[in-house]
Design a protein around this motif. Structure first.
Motif, PDB file in Angstrom:
ATOM      1  N   ASP A  80     -39.759  -2.536 -31.243  1.00 50.54           N
ATOM      2  CA  ASP A  80     -39.176  -1.611 -31.884  1.00 50.54           C
ATOM      3  C   ASP A  80     -37.544  -1.867 -31.799  1.00 50.54           C
ATOM      4  N   VAL A  81     -37.202  -2.679 -32.941  1.00 48.94           N
ATOM      5  CA  VAL A  81     -35.810  -3.147 -33.064  1.00 48.94           C
ATOM      6  C   VAL A  81     -34.881  -1.956 -33.224  1.00 48.94           C
ATOM      7  N   THR A  82     -35.196  -1.153 -34.107  1.00 53.42           N
ATOM      8  CA  THR A  82     -34.191   0.105 -34.346  1.00 53.42           C
ATOM      9  C   THR A  82     -34.063   0.799 -33.040  1.00 53.42           C
ATOM     10  N   ARG A  83     -35.004   1.234 -32.201  1.00 57.11           N
ATOM     11  CA  ARG A  83     -35.065   1.805 -30.963  1.00 57.11           C
ATOM     12  C   ARG A  83     -34.139   1.077 -30.016  1.00 57.11           C
ATOM     13  N   LEU A  84     -34.351  -0.109 -30.027  1.00 61.80           N
ATOM     14  CA  LEU A  84     -33.618  -1.089 -29.127  1.00 61.80           C
ATOM     15  C   LEU A  84     -32.004  -0.972 -29.436  1.00 61.80           C
ATOM     16  N   LEU A  85     -31.923  -1.208 -30.715  1.00 60.27           N
ATOM     17  CA  LEU A  85     -30.267  -1.059 -31.064  1.00 60.27           C
ATOM     18  C   LEU A  85     -29.758   0.222 -30.795  1.00 60.27           C
ATOM     19  N   ASP A  86     -30.348   1.275 -31.218  1.00 64.79           N
ATOM     20  CA  ASP A  86     -29.782   2.576 -30.744  1.00 64.79           C
ATOM     21  C   ASP A  86     -29.261   2.857 -29.157  1.00 64.79           C
ATOM     22  N   ARG A  87     -30.355   2.014 -28.387  1.00 63.66           N
ATOM     23  CA  ARG A  87     -30.155   2.414 -26.860  1.00 63.66           C
ATOM     24  C   ARG A  87     -28.672   1.323 -26.495  1.00 63.66           C
ATOM     25  N   LEU A  88     -28.681   0.241 -27.089  1.00 63.33           N
ATOM     26  CA  LEU A  88     -27.600  -0.879 -26.897  1.00 63.33           C
ATOM     27  C   LEU A  88     -26.244  -0.270 -27.496  1.00 63.33           C
ATOM     28  N   GLU A  89     -26.767   0.323 -28.535  1.00 64.40           N
ATOM     29  CA  GLU A  89     -25.168   1.031 -29.125  1.00 64.40           C
ATOM     30  C   GLU A  89     -24.824   2.129 -28.259  1.00 64.40           C
ATOM     31  N   ARG A  90     -25.725   2.921 -27.971  1.00 70.07           N
ATOM     32  CA  ARG A  90     -25.262   4.030 -26.866  1.00 70.07           C
ATOM     33  C   ARG A  90     -24.653   3.458 -25.620  1.00 70.07           C
ATOM     34  N   GLU A  91     -25.112   2.335 -25.121  1.00 72.20           N
ATOM     35  CA  GLU A  91     -24.576   1.580 -24.118  1.00 72.20           C
ATOM     36  C   GLU A  91     -23.302   0.862 -24.340  1.00 72.20           C
ATOM     37  N   SER A  92     -22.689   0.740 -25.398  1.00 68.11           N
ATOM     38  CA  SER A  92     -21.495   0.104 -25.750  1.00 68.11           C
ATOM     39  C   SER A  92     -21.708  -1.365 -25.744  1.00 68.11           C
ATOM     40  N   LEU A  93     -23.039  -1.914 -25.902  1.00 64.41           N
ATOM     41  CA  LEU A  93     -23.157  -3.273 -25.897  1.00 64.41           C
ATOM     42  C   LEU A  93     -23.203  -4.022 -26.991  1.00 64.41           C
ATOM     43  N   ILE A  94     -23.427  -3.373 -28.179  1.00 67.72           N
ATOM     44  CA  ILE A  94     -23.423  -3.719 -29.447  1.00 67.72           C
ATOM     45  C   ILE A  94     -22.639  -2.588 -30.411  1.00 67.72           C
ATOM     46  N   GLU A  95     -22.122  -3.377 -31.760  1.00 68.00           N
ATOM     47  CA  GLU A  95     -21.754  -2.594 -32.880  1.00 68.00           C
ATOM     48  C   GLU A  95     -22.238  -2.790 -34.022  1.00 68.00           C
ATOM     49  N   ARG A  96     -22.411  -1.527 -34.957  1.00 60.75           N
ATOM     50  CA  ARG A  96     -23.355  -2.185 -36.357  1.00 60.75           C
ATOM     51  C   ARG A  96     -22.213  -1.795 -37.265  1.00 60.75           C
ATOM     52  N   ARG A  97     -22.160  -2.731 -38.422  1.00 63.55           N
ATOM     53  CA  ARG A  97     -21.262  -2.618 -39.388  1.00 63.55           C
ATOM     54  C   ARG A  97     -22.091  -2.994 -40.539  1.00 63.55           C
ATOM     55  N   HIS A  98     -21.394  -2.521 -41.691  1.00 59.31           N
ATOM     56  CA  HIS A  98     -21.995  -2.581 -42.929  1.00 59.31           C
ATOM     57  C   HIS A  98     -21.328  -4.074 -43.653  1.00 59.31           C
ATOM     58  N   ASP A  99     -22.405  -4.944 -43.970  1.00 62.77           N
ATOM     59  CA  ASP A  99     -21.739  -6.104 -44.788  1.00 62.77           C
ATOM     60  C   ASP A  99     -20.604  -6.010 -45.560  1.00 62.77           C
ATOM     61  N   GLN A 100     -19.723  -6.962 -45.424  1.00 64.18           N
ATOM     62  CA  GLN A 100     -18.647  -7.028 -46.586  1.00 64.18           C
ATOM     63  C   GLN A 100     -19.255  -7.145 -47.960  1.00 64.18           C
ATOM     64  N   LYS A 101     -20.257  -7.811 -48.235  1.00 68.68           N
ATOM     65  CA  LYS A 101     -20.691  -8.503 -49.371  1.00 68.68           C
ATOM     66  C   LYS A 101     -21.668  -7.380 -49.987  1.00 68.68           C
ATOM     67  N   ASP A 102     -22.591  -6.761 -49.339  1.00 71.04           N
ATOM     68  CA  ASP A 102     -23.446  -5.991 -49.649  1.00 71.04           C
ATOM     69  C   ASP A 102     -23.731  -4.745 -48.744  1.00 71.04           C
ATOM     70  N   ARG A 103     -22.892  -3.552 -48.963  1.00 74.12           N
ATOM     71  CA  ARG A 103     -22.924  -2.315 -48.120  1.00 74.12           C
ATOM     72  C   ARG A 103     -24.393  -1.881 -47.603  1.00 74.12           C
ATOM     73  N   ARG A 104     -25.353  -2.241 -48.153  1.00 74.19           N
ATOM     74  CA  ARG A 104     -26.379  -1.618 -48.054  1.00 74.19           C
ATOM     75  C   ARG A 104     -27.296  -2.561 -46.763  1.00 74.19           C
ATOM     76  N   VAL A 105     -26.532  -3.735 -46.442  1.00 76.92           N
ATOM     77  CA  VAL A 105     -27.189  -4.486 -45.353  1.00 76.92           C
ATOM     78  C   VAL A 105     -26.075  -4.072 -44.145  1.00 76.92           C
ATOM     79  N   VAL A 106     -26.660  -3.883 -42.923  1.00 74.04           N
ATOM     80  CA  VAL A 106     -26.010  -3.616 -41.828  1.00 74.04           C
ATOM     81  C   VAL A 106     -26.242  -4.790 -40.732  1.00 74.04           C
ATOM     82  N   ARG A 107     -25.120  -5.234 -40.268  1.00 70.33           N
ATOM     83  CA  ARG A 107     -24.902  -6.295 -39.473  1.00 70.33           C
ATOM     84  C   ARG A 107     -24.785  -5.704 -37.938  1.00 70.33           C
ATOM     85  N   VAL A 108     -25.356  -6.598 -37.005  1.00 76.55           N
ATOM     86  CA  VAL A 108     -25.159  -6.087 -35.756  1.00 76.55           C
ATOM     87  C   VAL A 108     -24.385  -7.207 -34.927  1.00 76.55           C
TER      88      VAL A 108
END
Length: 157
Positions: A80-108
């Protein structure tokens, strides 16, 4: 290490089936090989799935990776990638950003802390794997790897 008795017990119970013996030995070996890795990662506050996700993100470099791209690289196909990413973000191990070319795309991307944690794991992990398989010859390791791929590809949907 105690001898693994389950294959012979199952053979006594239901009859010997080589494929079942192979399966049971594969499962047991997986668990025994995974335990030291689980312990190593736990020392860094990570599960195996979280570690795999961080590695997938690191491979993407400065561009980052999409959640679906991370999912395709996971060793566990049903992660479950979404849940994994939520946890990693809470632990300050990752950052999520919107793609510069397509704001609908999230980059980790890895945070600085995430980069440090992975760097701290790299050498102990390599040493762990060296130690786990030090008793095997290179040819045996290559054959085992090839056979595991062969076993996996015959059962993929």
């Amino acid at each position: 290490m105690n001898e693994f008795q389950t294959p012979s017990l199952v053979a006594t119970e239901t009859g010997k089936l080589l494929e079942q013996e192979v399966y049971l030995n594969l499962v047991r070996t997986t668990e025994e090989v995974r335990l030291p890795l689980t312990d190593l990662l736990a020392g860094f506050g990570l599960s195996g799935k979280q570690y795999n996700a961080l590695r997938a993100i690191r491979r993407s470099g400065s561009e980052g990776e999409t959640p679906s791209g991370i999912g395709t690289q996971m060793a566990e196909p049903r992660a479950d990638v979404t849940r994994l990413l939520d946890r990693l973000e809470r632990e300050s191990l990752i950052e999520r950003r919107h793609d510069q070319k397509d704001r609908r795309v999230v980059r980790v991307l890895l945070s600085e802390r995430g980069q440090r944690v992975l760097a701290d794991i790299d050498e102990p992990l390599l040493q762990l794997h060296r130690n786990q398989f030090a008793h095997m010859r290179r040819e045996d390791l290559e054959a085992l790897s090839r056979l595991l791929v062969l076993a996996r590809t015959s059962s993929e949907p």
